[in-house]
Structures are given as C-alpha cells and as structure tokens.
Design a protein around this motif. Sequence first.
Motif, PDB file in Angstrom:
ATOM      1  N   LYS A  33       0.882  -1.186   0.046  1.00 38.80           N
ATOM      2  CA  LYS A  33      -0.047   0.064  -0.044  1.00 38.80           C
ATOM      3  C   LYS A  33       0.999   1.410  -0.037  1.00 38.80           C
ATOM      4  CE  LYS A  33      -4.429   1.094   0.190  1.00 38.80           C
ATOM      5  NZ  LYS A  33      -5.342   0.911   1.508  1.00 38.80           N
TER       6      LYS A  33
ATOM      7  N   THR B  40      -1.825   8.499   3.279  1.00 36.87           N
ATOM      8  CA  THR B  40      -1.974   7.088   2.859  1.00 36.87           C
ATOM      9  C   THR B  40      -0.721   6.280   3.166  1.00 36.87           C
ATOM     10  OG1 THR B  40      -3.633   6.958   1.290  1.00 36.87           O
ATOM     11  CG2 THR B  40      -2.409   5.098   1.243  1.00 36.87           C
TER      12      THR B  40
ATOM     13  N   GLN C 223      -2.445  10.902  -0.926  1.00 36.31           N
ATOM     14  CA  GLN C 223      -1.453   9.705  -0.916  1.00 36.31           C
ATOM     15  C   GLN C 223      -0.353   9.762   0.134  1.00 36.31           C
ATOM     16  OE1 GLN C 223      -2.039   7.570  -2.904  1.00 36.31           O
ATOM     17  NE2 GLN C 223      -3.564   8.717  -3.831  1.00 36.31           N
TER      18      GLN C 223
ATOM     19  N   ALA D 129       0.734   4.007  -3.020  1.00 30.99           N
ATOM     20  CA  ALA D 129       0.501   5.226  -2.808  1.00 30.99           C
ATOM     21  C   ALA D 129       1.505   6.151  -3.301  1.00 30.99           C
ATOM     22  CB  ALA D 129       0.093   5.489  -1.490  1.00 30.99           C
TER      23      ALA D 129
END
Length: 487
Positions: A251, A320, A317, A255
């Motif tokens: 992840k 994240t 992002q 991102a």
Amino acid sequence: MSEIIYPTLDLFLYDLRDGLGENAGEIADNKDRFLQKLPARIRSAIEQRDAAVEAEYVELLGNRGREQFNSSSQNYTLKGYYYPVRLGDSYGLLLDCSVEHSLGHPDRSQTEAFLVSCFADLKAELDRRLADSKSTIGQVWMVSGQIPNFTPDRAESVAQACCQIPELELDWDRDFRSKSQFAGGILFEFWRYRFNSPDRSSNSESNPICNIHQLQDNYLVLIALYPNSETARKASEINFDWLRLFAYRSKILWAYGQSQYLRQKLKYRFVLIQQYLKDFDRAKTRNLNLKQLRKTLVDAQNTLANYSIDLNYLNTQKRTIEVNLLNYGRRLKRMKQRLTEFQAVSDMEFLKKFSDNVEARYLVQIERDYESFSLGVTLLGELINSIRGVTEIDQSERDRNFQNTVAILGVGLAAGSIVASIATQFPGASDPKEAAKYPLGSTLSQLGIPDPWLVPAISTTASLGIGIMAGLLTALVIKLSWFFRKD
C-alpha cells in the motif's frame, strides 16, 4: 548440486476493494476483479462474508480459512491452498503451492530433495491459477524450503541457483539487497523498483490506471532457507503476519506510485498555467481581445478545478503512506516478539530499513512536491481574478460608451423633434414665399430647393441642426462630468 526439501512458493497478492471516491459500480468491479483470481466454487461464499461495513481483517472463507487444491506437473505432485482475506479497504490473497513428492513416489512426501529448478513448476502452477491477472495494489513472492546439510554458504549457493531460474525473473547482481538470519534459517531479499511513466498524455482523463503495475516495476522476492522441517514449520506460522506486513508495504509503494503519477499531471498543468500567464501579459500590451480573454478565463478555471483535485489527491497519498507506515512498524514489532518465542536468532533489520527509507525519502519528496505545486493554485487564482477584472472593466467601458451614445442620440432626437413640431407654428411657415425671406429659407432657396419643398426642407434642416447641436452639447457635458469625477 543445489537441492531443496519441501520447496514452497507463496504469493502474497493485494487488490483494491473500495478506493477514495469510488461509486457502487466501481466497487463491484473491484470485487469481481479479485474474485476472478479464485476458484468459481468459493466465490459465492466469499461474497456473503464480504460485508459493506469496513473491517480491519476478515477471513473471507470463514472458519475453514483456506481452500486446498491438489495438482501435478510433468514431474511432481503439487499441493497448495488459497487464503483470501479482507484488509480494510483492500483484499489480500495468500496463494501457496508446494512440491509434495516426485510422481509415483508418495512415500517420499515432504522428505525428498529436489533440484531448485522445481520452482519453475511451482511458478507455472500459480500463474496458471491466476490466469495472468494482475494485482491492483501489489504483490510479493516468497521462495522457501529446507536444505540438506545446512550451512550459510550452502544456503547462499542455493539462493544464487534460484536466480538462474528464468521463471523467477531474478538477477543476483541487480536485485540482491540483503541477507539476514530468520527463525533459525537465512532470509535473502531481492527487490527492484522503478517508476514507469505512462505512455499516454499526462493530462488525459481517459484509459484509467487499472493496476499499479502500469505505473511502477515493484518486484520483491524473499528466499527463506531452513536447516530442518521443524524450523521451517515454525517459520510458516509467520505467514499470516507476512500477509499483513506485505499489505502495508504494498500500500505504501502503491500510494507512492500514485503520487508520482499525480506529480506528472501537475507538472503538465503547471506548464499550462505558465502559458496562460504569458498569454495574459501579451494581451495587456496590445488591444484587448475580449473574446480571447474570456476563452483563457474558461480554460484557466477548468485547469484550476483539475489542478486542485490532483493536488488534494497528492496530499491524500501522503496520508495513506503515513498511516500504512505506522501500521507497518506495529506489525514488524509484533513479528519480532513472535520470533523471540522460537528461541532462534532473527535479524529483521532489512525490513526496518525499508520503513526508514520511506520516511526519509518518499514522504519528504511528496511533501516537497505538494509545497511546490501549491504555488500553482495561487498563480491560477490571481490570473483568474486579473482576467475577470480586465474583462469587467472593458465590458463596463463598453456599456458606458453605449449608454452615452444612447443618451446623445436621445437628446439630439428629442431636440430635433421639438424643433420640428414648433417650426410649423411660426407666421408664414406654410407659405414658401414668406419662408424664403428668412436666412435659412433664403439659403435653401439659393441652393436650388424648389418652392413646393422649401417648407419641409426648412423644418428638416432646422430639426437636424438643433438635434446635432444638442447631441454635441450632451457629449461635452458627459465628458466634463467624467473629467471632474476622476479629479
């Protein structure tokens, strides 16, 4: 000769379930994309457990947890399982496959030594089951097994032999990053990362990115080699921790890849902003083209809307990455605690190095990009306000000139009408001979106006003359009023 006992290949794969701003149709497409990676017989059971409410961790097959499968290649009997889970706004899948024994020798199950080339069969089996479908967030491969007469040098020799298997797509010189002690064995890390600029125009909103592999080459393979079956069995208990840890890692890189894509789009639009500024500066030095300025205004407003959305997504992002980096650190700490229970030396420094690199490099870069591109919003806002001001002033000037023209013509016509209406009231106004005695009538008569047309000619000329004089006087008054108003 490089041999390995109970060779196993694991794939940790991650798909997006419900991204930011996605509607019900897009979420359904994401679910369908994930279900296509699983056997048809278990898809309905997964859909029943995949509730709409967000959950941190859900085993999508319930208490059974895994879906086992048996298969074979030309030389080996294979065994594996699917383990699908829900991870918040994402899906995770652990797809495992091992060589049980060579064909026709079930008595050697889990004790037979194989050449490392057997991993080519395992990779082909997993690829076949996935039908070449890509993950939308990321994936990690783990190669593992036991080595007869284990030594660190022998383990490294086996790892180098694995790099010679074309299906694993590894290059020792290019991809090797580190090796460390792990649960009584040795763990080798291979990783390569590169951002791939999309072929299409950065400002195009068509052909959306469907998976992260279109944006970046992120290929991580871990080779875990153990001295015996007991050590390998204990290490396999960490697989479900790996599943979560790799989810956070994937992840983070997902991102970051998105942030670099957004950075390209923002750069493209920043060039447009600079072009708008140049066009406006040129327009100010020439006669203003109101139509062109209005077009520039509309283009700038559209660019501002898209630019602001991309800038906000860039900041999203960053958040994240921050959230997943925090979870990555917590999961890594938990794994270290579990590994201490094995009473075997485990060095997880290379995993900590990744999080340090993300914090020192990726987050810093995104923060700088956000600060730099924020200037574009300010420039666009000022440009839009300037164009609006100029066009409003120009339009106001045009409106004022129009109103002044209407006023001048109105006064002139009114004065002329009054003169025309009273001209017929003067004595002898209807008699051409009497009218010819007046200066205006005499002048018109000398100019050749026939007697029958003399009276109307006098009336028309008088009304026009008075109308023009009244209009000119009105224009003078308007001009003087603006002059004194400016003072």
